[in-house]
Design an enzyme around this catalytic site. Sequence first.
Site, short mmCIF file in Angstrom:
data_model
loop_
_atom_site.label_atom_id
_atom_site.label_comp_id
_atom_site.label_asym_id
_atom_site.label_seq_id
_atom_site.Cartn_x
_atom_site.Cartn_y
_atom_site.Cartn_z
N GLY A 1 24.39 10.08 143.09
CA GLY A 1 23.37 9.52 142.72
C GLY A 1 21.83 11.01 142.21
N LEU A 2 20.56 11.21 141.74
CA LEU A 2 20.11 12.77 141.72
C LEU A 2 20.59 12.92 143.22
CD1 LEU A 2 17.55 11.34 140.38
CD2 LEU A 2 18.53 12.82 139.30
N GLY B 1 19.64 11.34 148.82
CA GLY B 1 19.88 10.79 150.26
C GLY B 1 21.68 10.44 150.17
N LYS B 2 22.15 11.18 149.42
CA LYS B 2 23.85 11.48 149.54
C LYS B 2 24.92 11.37 150.72
CE LYS B 2 24.40 12.80 145.32
NZ LYS B 2 23.61 13.01 145.61
N THR B 3 24.19 12.89 151.35
CA THR B 3 24.91 13.52 152.55
C THR B 3 24.35 12.82 153.64
OG1 THR B 3 25.00 14.98 150.78
CG2 THR B 3 24.66 15.15 153.79
N SER C 1 27.91 13.43 140.96
CA SER C 1 28.51 13.27 139.72
C SER C 1 27.94 12.46 138.36
CB SER C 1 30.01 12.45 140.09
OG SER C 1 29.39 11.40 141.08
#
Length: 188
Positions: A20-21, A25-27, A94
């Site tokens: 995602g951008l 909120g990925k981490t 990615s």
Amino acid sequence: MEAEEEERPMERGFVVWLTGLPASGKTTIARELERELRDRGLRVEVMDGDEVRQGLSRDLGFSKEDREKHAMRVAYVSKLLARNGVAVIVALISPYRSFREAIRRDIKDFIEVYVKCPVEECARRDPKGLYARALAGEIPDFTGVNDPYEEPENPELVLDTLAESTRESVDKLLSWLSKKGYLDGATR
């Protein structure tokens, strides 16, 4: 090994690839998922894009070619860990669909999770001020501003972090993993 000890069967490794951008909120999701999986007795490794870049890919920049090399390095290590029974959580922008598709073909238990959030909200959340710097022209090739992010076409799961809390997103992911058998043998 003592006679009363039982040898634990090899756990089923897998790779949860959070894409995602920046600032979507990925981490945050990765760290909470890590805690939940550890609490269930699984062996877990988080591969956060920023952290991994400092060790494994410090020689790379942010061109499309360098991003591909970085993603492929992360994928290679993730594959090795998963093959050895580790639940791997990758938090990596990615941005290019072709990279993710190549990784999917290479990793048996690859679970693509799109951490969806509008670029405006990501810019508002941005703890490092990178969006403002990119908009000011200080950061070239910044995903979501002057470099594209190609949304996944068929991810296993979409987590909408504008509409869902971190807890809701993690619960949704845990439910999916459980339904697909990835948590079989977990202690809880």
